[in-house]
Design an enzyme around this catalytic site. Structure first.
Site, PDB file in Angstrom:
ATOM      1  N   HIS A 254      14.010  24.871 -32.102  1.00 55.35           N
ATOM      2  CA  HIS A 254      13.982  24.281 -30.524  1.00 55.35           C
ATOM      3  C   HIS A 254      13.390  22.903 -30.719  1.00 55.35           C
ATOM      4  CE1 HIS A 254      10.357  25.654 -28.593  1.00 55.35           C
ATOM      5  NE2 HIS A 254      10.611  26.693 -29.574  1.00 55.35           N
TER       6      HIS A 254
ATOM      7  N   ASP B  69       4.904  24.753 -32.058  1.00 51.68           N
ATOM      8  CA  ASP B  69       5.936  25.466 -31.145  1.00 51.68           C
ATOM      9  C   ASP B  69       6.854  24.251 -30.496  1.00 51.68           C
ATOM     10  OD1 ASP B  69       7.409  27.100 -29.959  1.00 51.68           O
ATOM     11  OD2 ASP B  69       6.134  27.518 -28.461  1.00 51.68           O
TER      12      ASP B  69
ATOM     13  N   GLU C 116      14.430  26.070 -24.985  1.00 54.01           N
ATOM     14  CA  GLU C 116      14.081  27.416 -25.532  1.00 54.01           C
ATOM     15  C   GLU C 116      13.135  27.967 -24.532  1.00 54.01           C
ATOM     16  OE1 GLU C 116      11.784  30.446 -27.387  1.00 54.01           O
ATOM     17  OE2 GLU C 116      11.136  28.497 -26.817  1.00 54.01           O
ATOM     18  N   GLU C 117      12.091  27.243 -24.283  1.00 52.12           N
ATOM     19  CA  GLU C 117      11.036  27.817 -23.424  1.00 52.12           C
ATOM     20  C   GLU C 117      11.332  28.176 -22.061  1.00 52.12           C
ATOM     21  OE1 GLU C 117       8.391  28.449 -24.988  1.00 52.12           O
ATOM     22  OE2 GLU C 117       8.251  26.850 -26.581  1.00 52.12           O
TER      23      GLU C 117
ATOM     24  N   ASP D 197      10.586  29.489 -35.673  1.00 55.55           N
ATOM     25  CA  ASP D 197       9.927  29.201 -34.535  1.00 55.55           C
ATOM     26  C   ASP D 197       8.820  30.027 -34.309  1.00 55.55           C
ATOM     27  OD1 ASP D 197       9.191  28.553 -31.793  1.00 55.55           O
ATOM     28  OD2 ASP D 197      10.731  29.661 -30.838  1.00 55.55           O
TER      29      ASP D 197
ATOM     30  N   HIS E 233       1.346  27.183 -26.835  1.00 53.90           N
ATOM     31  CA  HIS E 233       1.365  26.962 -25.204  1.00 53.90           C
ATOM     32  C   HIS E 233       0.266  26.491 -24.673  1.00 53.90           C
ATOM     33  CE1 HIS E 233       5.277  29.756 -24.315  1.00 53.90           C
ATOM     34  NE2 HIS E 233       5.367  28.857 -25.545  1.00 53.90           N
TER      35      HIS E 233
END
Lengths: 443, 443
Positions: B262, B274, B307-308, B335, B406
């Site tokens: 992604h 990520d 995606e998030e 991912d 994140h």
């Protein structure tokens, strides 16, 4: 003064009532926890600094010290504001930045200028003004790790003197790669200096990952523009304090064995390693010494104020007590985090070296070896050493110290309670040995 | 569309000219570096997201892909503002906080309320409204580490559903302990959800050290007041894109072997792990496959958008291509960071399990073993699997993934180029084996 102290104590009762202390081998950790949880950061000159001073007085009293007092000094107060740094062209990105302590603000709208990178302060000093004029200087020097923190000295110059050197060549601002050994994305603050000779320019540090990122951007596009905005304030002169407490000597109360740490901290972490751990260690040492039987010489615990601003409290202490420094038979400071002590370094007169050997033998079961006789005693105590006071450094393992030092990541969870117990044991043995001897370590 | 693409490309020329790519085994790392250095964070729906889309199109073209296009979808855009959280009484301290993705703002002056702590979402669900009403809920559940990230699932519920459960009981806001495995002082963001049934309340995460600190404060003083202020914005619906490129199959161009990652990321780091690493790995795989001789089936590389925010781009892809999903003979997504691949998991029909064994034999020299047949294929690809598309998961070592995931600390310096080479090798072998076979993995 007593009445005034009582007032302070009452105001703080809510903060202080809940943390009961036990006089056991976990006392150093308990005190560090109390300071960092109940007070947190304590930037010199701030309200939090005043809360820390009141906390220290109250804890000394709870711990049964015979005398507790504060000694005021004046200092220049620096107040952090917001700070932001972004790449404005061609890659639009926000970088992690922190103002260096003492830095002026930028203009309200910030500074938008091309950046010019140097590998070191030395390389900047050799640059032409044409390379630097109207730009933001970026010093990108990395720091290596070791047990002694040896490499700090060779990197921190960019922080302390970078703004002056950059301003000499007409720079608009300076940013430095953080003086630290971690690849975590924290920027490392710390004191910087200006000179009367050149204009004051804003100074900041970016995290190590951001320095790596900026270097990679510059290798793609040398004409890179940064936007720096900071609104630090310099409100002027304020009062801060050294906090002092004593266990009065049973036989030689006028002979002072001084153990110390510094009470202030930088403001982005909670100052657990720098220097909450030291505060816990030396406060616990005096209390447990008294519990074990009053020592013959007086043990004085000094929590220096505003170490971070440049040993300001230590200089005030040395000036105030100048006439009595001869009665200071010994001094030492704990100010290198919370790692285990692995070496005893002394700063004694030549005839006292056998005492150092005897002392090391008492510490050997704690895995502490004997170093050399060139100890400084610690940052604040170096001021006393310069006046002839004998010192030791109980050298801590600082391998990870600069991973956390002066960053938001300096928090209690980085402190190992078992290592704190080892520190406390070593300080008890050392302080007791000196306080119960008749030796003149100046000889 | 071509003209429009050219315009975009021209506008980005400054950004793109400097990073020449070499078609070698370092290509995945080169691409991840290019994305994170030249674009950086790329929050879905933001300007940076649009720059990332343009970057991806240009890179696919530079890499010699046969077809390159973007597919639009609409999404709710969430924009981070400032966030601050402090203990207002009795211990005055600032905590490290981040807004959860999707959270509303607080009122302008913030929310000043007593905090009530729960050990888990489950414990909150069992609470009485009287305990929670008008308070700030604090869920303090820690996360353990392992190679598979197994423990994420049991902790992330507090992030996703905490605001709804807290609001049911009348809470004013919710803060959670970061869903992460590091003691570094970073807060972990990520998507949260509201329900139509209960009021929307602000939701945020504090770093692990701050959660420890808050717990310690509460053990001293259960009546603790927090002040939370956030000014996130929810500007409404915007367009984002999946970016797609193909190496056309030499013999069976209508049979699609889909590999993916992604393109979007959270906004506080640069999204290197990520999912910049995944983007690099799959873009490089297609390019090197073509270089090694065009495969028989078509290899389609999909960089999913948003995606998030909840697999938004993947759902749009599945809807748009619903009629052609039968032509998708295989799908997989990278991912889970940039760690080495250590296991091949399949999601094949029962007759195809021997193909999985053969494939694992080809991967064995990369230290990759065979797992089970319950692979999801990756977050976005799980949507395709639900429609019957056969998948594999090339399982990466995620032991440290949730140290960075994140957070602002998800940056390129955390990516090991050697591990990226191993990933690329495994993806090349896997994709080539499927693309040059006639197997129907649904059987």
């Amino acid at each position: 003064m007593k009445l005034w102290l009582t007032t302070i104590t009452a105001a703080l009762s809510l903060q202080l009532h809940a943390s009961e202390l036990k006089l056991d081998n976990n006392l150093a950790y308990q005190l560090t926890e109390s300071l960092t949880v109940e007070v947190g950061q304590r930037l010199a000159g701030s309200d939090a600094d005043r809360r820390a001073v009141a906390w220290a007085e109250q804890k000394f009293q709870q711990l049964g010290y015979d005398k507790v007092w504060r000694e005021p000094f004046t200092m220049q107060y620096w107040q952090r504001g917001q700070a932001s740094l972004s790449v404005s062209a061609p890659f639009h990105q926000q970088l992690v930045v922190t103002a260096l302590g003492g830095s002026i603000a930028t203009p309200f709208d910030g500074i938008n200028s091309q950046v010019v990178m140097f590998d070191s302060l030395e390389q900047l000093k050799q640059a032409d003004a044409a390379q630097v004029k109207d730009k933001i200087v970026f010093i990108n020097k990395s720091m290596a790790k070791d047990k002694l923190g040896t490499f700090y000295g060779s990197v921190v110059g960019a922080r302390a003197q970078g703004a002056v050197e950059a301003a000499k060549l007409g720079a608009k601002a300076i940013i430095i790669r953080s003086v630290g050994t971690s690849i975590n994305r924290f920027a490392h603050t710390g004191i910087m200096r200006y000179s009367e000779e050149v204009p004051r320019i804003p100074a900041a540090a970016i995290s190590v990952p951001d320095a790596i990122q900026l270097e990679k951007m510059l290798s793609r596009q040398p004409e890179l523009t940064l936007h720096l905005q900071m609104d630090n304030k310099l409100p002027g002169e304020v009062e801060s304090h050294n906090v002092i407490a004593e266990i009065t000597g049973s036989k030689y109360p006028d002979e002072i064995v001084l153990i110390s740490a510094h009470l202030d901290s930088w403001d982005e972490g909670t100052g657990a390693l720098d220097d909450g751990a030291g505060v816990g260690i030396v406060m616990a040492t005096g209390a447990l010494l008294k519990q074990q039987g009053r020592p013959e010489r007086t043990v004085r615990v000094v929590l220096f104020g505003n170490e971070e601003g440049g040993l300001v409290g230590a200089r005030a202490y040395a000036a105030k007590h100048a006439a009595k420094l001869k009665q200071h038979v010994f001094a030492s400071e704990s100010d290198f985090g919370a790692g285990r002590i692995w070496r005893l370094d002394t700063g004694f007169g030549p005839n006292s070296l056998p005492f150092g050997q005897t002392l090391q033998q008492q510490l050997a079961h704690l895995d502490i070896s004997l170093g050399d006789n060139s100890a400084t005693g610690g940052p604040d105590v170096s001021i006393l050493k310069a006046q002839g006071v004998p010192v030791v450094t109980l050298q801590q393992d600082g391998t990870d110290y600069f991973d956390y030092h002066h960053t938001p990541n300096d928090t209690l969870d980085k402190v190992d309670p078992a290592a704190m117990q080892q520190n406390l044991a070593a300080w008890l043995i050392t302080t007791k040995a000196v306080a119960n001897s008749r030796i003149d370590l100046r000889q």
